[in-house]
Enzyme design. Structure first.
Site, short mmCIF file in Angstrom:
data_model
loop_
_atom_site.label_atom_id
_atom_site.label_comp_id
_atom_site.label_asym_id
_atom_site.label_seq_id
_atom_site.Cartn_x
_atom_site.Cartn_y
_atom_site.Cartn_z
N ASP A 110 -0.41 -8.71 -5.13
CA ASP A 110 -0.46 -8.30 -3.71
C ASP A 110 -1.59 -9.04 -2.97
OD1 ASP A 110 1.70 -6.59 -3.64
OD2 ASP A 110 0.53 -4.80 -4.12
N LYS B 291 2.27 1.88 -9.50
CA LYS B 291 1.34 0.76 -9.71
C LYS B 291 0.16 1.13 -10.63
CE LYS B 291 2.43 -1.83 -5.52
NZ LYS B 291 1.89 -2.53 -4.35
P1 NAP Z 1 -1.33 4.79 0.29
O1 NAP Z 1 -2.03 4.56 -0.99
O2 NAP Z 1 -0.48 6.00 0.47
O3 NAP Z 1 -2.47 4.79 1.45
C1 NAP Z 1 -2.14 5.08 2.75
C2 NAP Z 1 -3.33 4.80 3.67
O4 NAP Z 1 -2.88 4.93 5.03
C3 NAP Z 1 -4.50 5.78 3.51
O5 NAP Z 1 -5.70 5.07 3.71
C4 NAP Z 1 -4.26 6.77 4.66
O6 NAP Z 1 -5.45 7.36 5.14
C5 NAP Z 1 -3.72 5.85 5.71
N1 NAP Z 1 -2.89 6.49 6.73
C6 NAP Z 1 -1.64 6.98 6.59
N2 NAP Z 1 -1.17 7.43 7.76
C7 NAP Z 1 -2.16 7.24 8.67
C8 NAP Z 1 -2.28 7.51 10.07
N3 NAP Z 1 -1.28 8.06 10.76
N4 NAP Z 1 -3.43 7.17 10.69
C9 NAP Z 1 -4.44 6.59 10.00
N5 NAP Z 1 -4.39 6.31 8.68
C10 NAP Z 1 -3.26 6.63 8.03
O7 NAP Z 1 -0.37 3.55 0.65
P2 NAP Z 1 -0.55 2.03 0.19
O8 NAP Z 1 0.15 1.79 -1.08
O9 NAP Z 1 -1.99 1.70 0.28
O10 NAP Z 1 0.30 1.25 1.32
C11 NAP Z 1 -0.17 1.15 2.65
C12 NAP Z 1 0.82 0.32 3.46
O11 NAP Z 1 0.84 -1.05 3.00
C13 NAP Z 1 2.26 0.83 3.34
O12 NAP Z 1 2.85 0.79 4.63
C14 NAP Z 1 2.92 -0.20 2.44
O13 NAP Z 1 4.31 -0.32 2.70
C15 NAP Z 1 2.18 -1.47 2.83
N6 NAP Z 1 2.23 -2.51 1.79
C16 NAP Z 1 2.81 -3.70 2.12
C17 NAP Z 1 2.85 -4.72 1.19
C18 NAP Z 1 3.49 -6.04 1.57
O14 NAP Z 1 3.78 -6.84 0.68
N7 NAP Z 1 3.69 -6.32 2.84
C19 NAP Z 1 2.30 -4.55 -0.09
C20 NAP Z 1 1.70 -3.32 -0.39
C21 NAP Z 1 1.68 -2.31 0.57
P3 NAP Z 1 -6.04 8.72 4.48
O15 NAP Z 1 -6.83 8.29 3.28
O16 NAP Z 1 -6.87 9.29 5.57
O17 NAP Z 1 -4.85 9.58 4.16
#
Ligand code: NAP
Length: 275
Positions: free
Chosen positions: A101, A64
């Site tokens: 998004d 992205k």
């Molecule tokens: P990312 O950039 O990797 O960020 C992950 C986030 O989750 C970080 O803030 C991380 O915290 C936190 N995290 C991970 N494991 C954790 C845990 N066990 N406890 C607490 N915090 C935790 O990922 P992203 O792209 O933002 O995506 C996040 C989620 O949104 C994913 O599951 C993705 O599939 C979903 N999503 C869904 C859609 C949809 O259309 N439904 C669209 C976009 C994304 P730290 O900073 O402390 O590591």
């Protein structure tokens, strides 16, 4: 007419199911296909598609930010989110980037919690990654007066707040209670709960009875976070509604018309998820 989705991995993506069902329903002679270049192949792929060989691409992890970088023009929301999930290839050779998004998030609320009003009060966003940043940018544009960014790593929440302005307030996950009491919505934008993993240990019981609880994770559809919210009788919004909500404007950008309303893509996606 061809469009597609690019990610690594991409095999799990539900986007081809949604878009191909809409194409068939609209009677458009087109196809939507997955691409999975290696880490350095993304730019080559996007550059190679300049000139409109295909209409456009949806972009998912980890490309992205690269998608925004390769574009000649980007929407305000994509620039604020520092990421693009949509590239459109003009026939004049230019690449246009957008991020749907945030629109998807807001449409999910419209569909599953229509009583919710973005401007009615503070919103708590859990997470400070790419999805959280896009969500916060969209919530601010939709009129949220304040957005708490609650993250395990405080530094990332602080960086997000610094990038998006004074209405964004960072908070460590251990202090989530401070954001929950007056929140009109609590949104899980972390990857906790993904793939059936453990959920977040946060005190949802401190939220108002009317607070809408949303989880971006849709595999599984019923995450531990949403299950906790339902047990507390809070209104909920799921991640699949957001996925469909971001796909709708993408389809329109690719094929010049909104997706046909009569195609039940949620049912098709649920079948693909084994629900
Ligand atoms: P990312 O950039 O990797 O960020 C992950 C986030 O989750 C970080 O803030 C991380 O915290 C936190 N995290 C991970 N494991 C954790 C845990 N066990 N406890 C607490 N915090 C935790 O990922 P992203 O792209 O933002 O995506 C996040 C989620 O949104 C994913 O599951 C993705 O599939 C979903 N999503 C869904 C859609 C949809 O259309 N439904 C669209 C976009 C994304 P730290 O900073 O402390 O590591």
């Amino acid at each position: 007419m061809v469009a597609g989705v690019v990610g690594r991995p991409v095999a799990h993506s539900l986007s081809p199911i949604l878009h191909n069902a809409w194409l068939a329903g609209a009677g458009i002679d087109g196809v939507y296909v997955p691409f999975t270049p290696d880490a350095r192949g993304f730019r080559r792929l996007a550059e190679g598609l300049r000139g409109g060989a295909i209409r456009g691409l949806n972009v998912t992890l980890p490309f992205k930010p690269d998608a925004l970088a390769v574009a000649d023009h980007a929407s305000e929301i994509a620039r604020r989110a520092a990421a693009a999930n949509l590239l459109v290839f003009d026939t004049d050779g230019r690449i246009y980037a957008d991020n749907t998004d945030g629109v998807g998030l807001l449409r999910a609320f419209e569909v599953q919690a229509p009583q919710w009003d973005a401007g009615a009060g503070p919103v708590a966003v859990l997470g400070a990654g790419g999805a959280a940043r896009g969500a916060v940018a969209a919530l601010l544009l939709a009129g949220a007066p304040k957005v708490w960014v609650v993250n395990r790593t405080l530094k990332s929440a602080e960086a997000l707040a610094a990038a998006l302005g004074p209405k964004v307030v960072p908070l460590p996950l251990a202090h989530a209670a401070g954001a929950f009491r007056d929140a009109s919505a609590v949104i899980n934008a972390t990857s906790a709960g993904l793939g059936g993993g453990p959920g977040l240990d946060v005190p949802l019981e401190l939220t108002r009875r009317t607070a809408v609880v949303m989880d971006m994770v849709y595999k599984p559809l019923e995450t531990p976070f949403l299950a906790q919210a339902r047990a507390l009788d809070r209104p909920t919004v799921d991640g699949l509604a957001m996925l469909i909500g971001q796909a709708e404007p993408s389809f329109e950008a690719f094929f010049g018309q909104p997706p046909p309303g009569e195609v039940d893509v949620r049912r098709l996606a649920l079948e693909a998820l084994g629900q």
